[in-house]
Design an enzyme around this catalytic site. Structure first.
Site, PDB file in Angstrom:
ATOM      1  N   TYR A   1      -2.071  -1.155   9.864  1.00  9.13           N
ATOM      2  CA  TYR A   1      -2.115  -1.397   8.426  1.00  9.13           C
ATOM      3  C   TYR A   1      -0.787  -1.030   7.781  1.00  9.13           C
ATOM      4  O   TYR A   1      -0.204  -1.817   7.019  1.00  9.13           O
ATOM      5  CB  TYR A   1      -3.250  -0.590   7.803  1.00  9.13           C
ATOM      6  CG  TYR A   1      -3.415  -0.819   6.318  1.00  9.13           C
ATOM      7  CD1 TYR A   1      -3.926  -2.015   5.840  1.00  9.13           C
ATOM      8  CD2 TYR A   1      -3.056   0.162   5.392  1.00  9.13           C
ATOM      9  CE1 TYR A   1      -4.080  -2.238   4.477  1.00  9.13           C
ATOM     10  CE2 TYR A   1      -3.207  -0.046   4.031  1.00  9.13           C
ATOM     11  CZ  TYR A   1      -3.717  -1.248   3.580  1.00  9.13           C
ATOM     12  OH  TYR A   1      -3.856  -1.467   2.229  1.00  9.13           O
TER      13      TYR A   1
ATOM     14  N   SER B   1       0.821  -1.206   0.000  1.00  9.70           N
ATOM     15  CA  SER B   1       0.000   0.000   0.000  1.00  9.70           C
ATOM     16  C   SER B   1       0.854   1.255   0.000  1.00  9.70           C
ATOM     17  O   SER B   1       1.928   1.291   0.617  1.00  9.70           O
ATOM     18  CB  SER B   1      -0.901   0.008   1.236  1.00  9.70           C
ATOM     19  OG  SER B   1      -1.426   1.286   1.499  1.00  9.70           O
TER      20      SER B   1
END
Length: 244
Positions: free
Chosen positions: A146, A133
């Site tokens: 995350y 990401s």
């Protein structure tokens, strides 16, 4: 040439978009996810060359069982796309145990479990693609777990690449940017979602005006990576959304 491609988190979002794109090229697909009905709907849409198998990547035994099932129909796997992930904003001080453990297991341990299972089923020319990401390189608030799991995944991918080079198996990190898909809804807690938007604004990130790419466009790039000539190693692809 048609390849056997396994995709985790294939029931919706980017995973489903990747499956749809690769099916157009005639590849044989194995879709993994936690909900059979969702996976089967995608498999039915894509046709006879697509199989749906329940797999919770956070559970090592579930991964072993899924790949044992795959081996019965496809003894050799050409490509593994580790796409499954949990993305949820929360602060560490307020985090519940499961909010901490879930991303650690799904986002980080999951790709390790699947890589361990797939390597014995790959031959020279095999390819493992881990989806990371853009958040690893941006100061998004409330995404500590995350971001950390995705950063760990990138480091793991680098080490795995070195380990598998003698076997001729490539490893690529695909660092994806912000994406959208029509009809997709969030299961975030409403209060956390509001606080996340506000916290982003406080650090200069306006989620209302920030560009988002469509999942179909991003999925196209996976096709390009999979078609990379054998004498080229792609270590990292970093994709960001832009205003068209």
């Amino acid at each position: 040439m048609s390849k056997v491609i396994v995709i985790t988190g294939a029931g919706a979002g980017l995973g489903r978009a990747i499956a749809r794109r690769l099916a157009k090229d005639g590849h044989t697909l194995v879709l993994l996810g936690r909900t059979l009905a969702t996976l089967q709907a995608v498999a039915d849409e894509l046709g006879d060359c697509t199989a749906a198998i329940v797999c919770d990547v956070a559970d090592a035994d579930s991964v072993r069982a899924a790949f044992a099932t795959i081996a019965k129909i496809h003894p050799k796997i050409d490509v593994l796309i580790n796409n499954a992930a949990i993305y949820e904003p929360f602060t560490i001080a307020e985090a519940r145990d499961e909010q901490i453990l879930a991303p650690l297991l799904v986002n980080f341990a999951g790709p390790i479990f699947t890589a361990r299972a797939v390597v014995p089923m790959m031959e020279r020319g095999g390819h493992i693609i881990n989806v990371s990401s853009e958040s690893v390189d941006h100061n998004f608030p409330m995404l500590a777990l995350y971001q950390s799991t995705k950063a760990g995944l990138e480091r793991f991918a680098h080490s795995l690449k070195l380990e598998l080079e003698p076997q001729g198996i490539r490893v690529t990190t695909f660092r994806a940017g912000s994406m959208y898909e029509e009809g997709k809804t969030s299961n975030w807690e409403p209060d956390a979602a509001i606080r996340f938007v506000q916290a982003c604004l406080e650090v200069g990130i306006n989620l209302q005006t920030r560009p988002f790419s469509h999942v179909d466009g991003v999925a196209q790039l996976f096709r390009n990576v999979i078609d990379t000539p054998a004498d080229i190693q792609v270590n990292l692809i970093a994709v960001e959304a832009r205003k068209a």
